[in-house]
Design an enzyme around this catalytic site. Structure first.
Site, PDB file in Angstrom:
ATOM      1  N   LYS A  65      37.777  39.771  45.596  1.00  0.00           N
ATOM      2  CA  LYS A  65      37.841  40.250  44.215  1.00  0.00           C
ATOM      3  C   LYS A  65      36.511  40.036  43.497  1.00  0.00           C
ATOM      4  O   LYS A  65      35.998  40.938  42.833  1.00  0.00           O
ATOM      5  CB  LYS A  65      38.965  39.554  43.454  1.00  0.00           C
ATOM      6  CG  LYS A  65      39.160  40.086  42.036  1.00  0.00           C
ATOM      7  CD  LYS A  65      40.196  39.288  41.262  1.00  0.00           C
ATOM      8  CE  LYS A  65      39.633  37.963  40.823  1.00  0.00           C
ATOM      9  NZ  LYS A  65      40.545  37.227  39.919  1.00  0.00           N
ATOM     10  N   ASP A  87      42.827  42.269  40.116  1.00  0.00           N
ATOM     11  CA  ASP A  87      43.257  40.999  39.542  1.00  0.00           C
ATOM     12  C   ASP A  87      44.743  41.090  39.227  1.00  0.00           C
ATOM     13  O   ASP A  87      45.426  42.045  39.621  1.00  0.00           O
ATOM     14  CB  ASP A  87      42.425  40.659  38.308  1.00  0.00           C
ATOM     15  CG  ASP A  87      42.671  41.637  37.155  1.00  0.00           C
ATOM     16  OD1 ASP A  87      43.352  42.667  37.359  1.00  0.00           O
ATOM     17  OD2 ASP A  87      42.167  41.370  36.049  1.00  0.00           O
TER      18      ASP A  87
END
Length: 232
Positions: free
Chosen positions: A139, A157
């Protein structure tokens, strides 16, 4: 004799009735774009390095809390050499207000030393090199590649994971599944900025506890079965 308590059944939260069609996906993203044409990261940074550090610090913390911590941190340590010189205790003194600060302080100092040792103090553009840095996962790498280097990546997220499943945009049981679907289904010209549109939409409109559907600019293509179109 006391009767045993009957377990209370908690209803499952409403979900998407189906996956959006590709035409609906494009419409959904386009409507978000029209509502937030200038969307960008809410983290404060001045270059690739400070962006990388800010994103590492943002894990399990809000952007606002990270910004408060990094204003002083980046003033005292604006580059990898200064961060290493500051040391874990010095970094920790700046970031005590955010979660997991001890581990994050150690990671920030170690990744800064790695940048100096292997990349002449610069942030690498290569995904594998980024993900090999302490505190950097997929991420974080996606955010840096998207914001710093202009790559069409999708950092999933909690907000984007929720939207992908709730709306039918890209249902999936894992963040990687949702990421792969978003990359495959969002039209290429919209993919890079879609990262920001979706995060801000999840943060301020399509919230976890109570999505504010009455404020949603993209409610028409959304397949969420629990839409509430009037404010409480």
């Amino acid at each position: 004799m006391t009767k045993p308590l009957t377990p209370v059944k908690v209803p499952r939260p409403a979900r998407a009735k189906r996956r959006m069609t590709l035409k609906e996906v494009e419409r959904f993203i386009t409507l978000l774009a029209e509502a937030h044409p200038n969307a960008e990261s809410e983290l404060e940074f001045v270059d690739d390095y400070t962006l990388l550090v800010a994103v590492v610090l943002s894990a399990q913390a809000t952007d606002a809390s990270v910004n408060r911590a990094t204003r002083g941190l980046f003033r005292d340590a604006p580059d990898p050499a200064a961060m290493v010189a500051l040391g874990e205790d010095g970094v920790g003194a700046h970031i005590r207000s955010i979660g997991l600060w001890r581990t994050k302080a150690r990671n920030v100092v170690t990744l800064s030393q790695t940048l100096l040792d292997r990349y002449d103090g610069r942030v690498p553009r290569d995904r594998a090199a980024l993900e090999a840095l302490p505190g950097v996962g997929r991420k974080t790498a996606n955010v840096v590649m998207n914001v710093a280097f202009g790559d069409s990546t999708m950092a999933v997220d909690t907000h984007i994971f929720r939207i992908g499943n709730r709306t039918g945009l890209a249902p999936g049981k894992t963040t990687r599944t949702v990421e792969d679907q978003l990359v495959a289904r969002i039209p290429a010209p919209l993919l890079r900025p879609a990262h920001h549109w979706l995060i801000l939409h999840g943060r301020y409109v399509c919230k976890a506890r109570r999505p504010e559907c009455w404020r949603c600019p993209a409610q028409e293509p959304c397949q969420y079965t629990g839409k509430v179109l009037t404010p409480p």
